[in-house]
Design an enzyme around this catalytic site. Sequence first.
Site, PDB file in Angstrom:
ATOM      1  N   ASN A   1      37.597  12.320   7.946  1.00  0.00           N
ATOM      2  CA  ASN A   1      37.992  10.927   8.111  1.00  0.00           C
ATOM      3  C   ASN A   1      39.500  10.723   8.124  1.00  0.00           C
ATOM      4  OD1 ASN A   1      35.350  10.790   5.965  1.00  0.00           O
ATOM      5  ND2 ASN A   1      35.191   9.928   8.016  1.00  0.00           N
TER       6      ASN A   1
ATOM      7  N   VAL B   1      44.518   7.514   7.787  1.00  0.00           N
ATOM      8  CA  VAL B   1      43.228   7.473   7.125  1.00  0.00           C
ATOM      9  C   VAL B   1      42.314   6.522   7.882  1.00  0.00           C
ATOM     10  CG1 VAL B   1      42.041   6.899   4.997  1.00  0.00           C
ATOM     11  CG2 VAL B   1      44.284   7.917   4.919  1.00  0.00           C
ATOM     12  N   CYS B   2      41.084   6.944   8.109  1.00  0.00           N
ATOM     13  CA  CYS B   2      40.146   6.104   8.847  1.00  0.00           C
ATOM     14  C   CYS B   2      39.000   5.735   7.922  1.00  0.00           C
ATOM     15  CB  CYS B   2      39.640   6.858  10.069  1.00  0.00           C
ATOM     16  SG  CYS B   2      38.370   6.000  10.966  1.00  0.00           S
ATOM     17  N   ILE B   3      39.145   4.659   7.172  1.00  0.00           N
ATOM     18  CA  ILE B   3      38.009   4.155   6.402  1.00  0.00           C
ATOM     19  C   ILE B   3      37.825   2.685   6.722  1.00  0.00           C
ATOM     20  CG2 ILE B   3      37.937   5.804   4.507  1.00  0.00           C
ATOM     21  CD1 ILE B   3      39.635   3.957   2.884  1.00  0.00           C
TER      22      ILE B   3
END
Lengths: 550, 168
Positions: free
Chosen positions: B81, B88-90
């Site tokens: 992720n 950051v990919c959340i």
Amino acid sequence: MKAVLATVISLALTTVVIGNAYYQKKQFYPSIVYLTNSNPSMAVMYLQAFILVLLVGKLLRKIFFGQLRPAEFEHLIERSWYAITETCLAFTVFRDDFNPKFIALFTLLLFLKAFHWLAEDRVDYMERSPVIGWIFHVRILTLLMLLAQADTYFIHHAYQFTASKGPSVQLVFGFEYSILIIMIVNILIKYILHAIDSRWEAPWESKAAVLLYTELAINFLKVLLYIGFVAVMVRIYTLPLFAFRPMYETMRSFKKAYNDVVLSRRAIRNMNTLYPDATPVELAAADNECIICREEMHSGAKKLPCNHIFHAACLRLWFQRQQTCPTCRLNVLRAPAPEPAAAPQPAAGVGGAPAAAPAPPAAHPAAHPAPPTGPPQGTTVPPPFPNMPPPPPIMAWGVPPPPPPRPASLAHLTVAELQRLEGTERRNIEARLQLLREIQAMLDASVLLMQQYSSVVNNLPINNASIGTQTDVSEKREGRQVKTEPDVVPTTSTHKQPSPAPSTSNATNEDEVYPDSSTSESNLNSQRDKTDANAEELRRRRLQKFTIEK
Amino acid sequence: MAGSALRRLMAEYKQLTLNPPEGILAGPINEENFFEWEALITGPEGTCFEGGIFPAKLIFPPDYPLSPPKMQFICEMFHPNIYADGRVCISILHAPGDDPMGYESSAERWSPVQSVEKILLSVVSMLAEPNDESGANVDAAKMWREDREQFNKIAERLVRRTLGLPPP
């Protein structure tokens, strides 16, 4: 480094080519003629021109933007790719007047477009950069002026050309530069807004609203332009495929801007008129803190239908982006109008709370499709239960939905509130009972049918019954006869392997597909499915038997 | 507008310094610009990132908390992720409008209720349990799913690097 290398190579090539031409012809004019007639030399010249354009671009970029940020650069590259592809598409439409001038004009267009994009990005960045020096203002303003002048010049040129010589590729240029000048206007408005905002010490609350309306107006203009352009192009040439992607994007952003404006207006109006001001007691209960700005609330706080309290000003800003409660994500536009007292709204839009079984409020009507009620292979599906609620959507991964708000204690409630509380609860229970009764009736009916069926089967001659239980044509073709109900037809020598009834296995599959958070409901579902499956199986066999007897 | 964002960031900074959550350190890089923070995240115990100290940068928009900040690790990371450049990919870092991976429901998105602390806690749990459905780093997601041993080895190398130790 690469750029320097390319420049040096192209420069060397050009020198060689020109030198060669001059060496062969000795005079200026014949060497020019020689150059233009030799394809390789022309290729080298084009390359040189291209490199020169890039170099000029770099120089101008240095002057107006200084160092590009990585995000800006990425954005530029991405948009350039789209623009180049679309330019190539445009070439196909105007392949008849394809000449160096034409390419030069398109290159210039791309070049100017790139500067428009960069200016847009830079002005957007203005809002988040802490310090803005005077050099930034000078740069941006000069650039915008220059770009606007170039755009107007080209629009004017395109207009003159089209008016005097009829439609040509200038139509495309006129249109593209009109779009660009609208973009300039948009950038300028944004720039002015940001500049004003950065000067003011106090927060400027209506800025977001102004931006929203600007967006709407600009997008509307663009949509009009695109539609007009496509219409003209279709009439004169052919479908302008190269304009479709930007047109689609513009329409989408227009729709979004329109929705934003409408929804935020509605939400803000709701807030101003419907939602009550929070009382000091309620404020104290919420620790006096507005969760949006993390500051104390003294006055000007509003209470949403879900009982969450925020500053009215903070809410207004948030509603311009989203029309939900920041805490529980209750959609304020879909939520029922708030009651004067603190009545709990059971699960109105709170991420699929399964507590409200019958008739969940229409908070997410499109979220869960109604499940197929009967086994899928059946031709005569029994009617679905009208008051069976659709299963709640599968729980969202990650953040668990907050529980619906509840009153602190029953003792504080007035009689009317208690009655209302009891009212919904009683309705829920009554609906559940009704449902259970229906299921019981269905089960009884299916048992009756089964009994009838077995008695009929027992009275039949044996070969008839064996044909009657053949369920699938394809299985018959394979030569393997499948018996579905082993206990119903006990003595047939030809059938050996009793296989499970296909429809029941289907029903259990279905239960796995729709996992349920409330176990009671999933039980109901599986029971219902099984009953359906049984009844369905019976009906099908009867039909088959009927046709065979006929 | 910038004023309220600044006040909220200051409040959060104060809160984080007074009651620091375990394994997380965060604050503005320099006190003159509250819109750029640096955070140090320790790898959650019992995972392949255990023991590592991962520095990250948080960039706040001027309309924070109405829009989410951006977060980017400034050390080398290898995680399903986290993009190759450290972003950051959340889902809670995505504004409800945009959906880079096309699957997130708006219930998991950013809202002003979120805070730096919650973001960093989510990142810690993301380190512990990658979501290989949304592949910001497809290679890492694939390796996480198919070759966990290799993934753990890479993670261990990264952990050692953040601590300034030579690779094993």
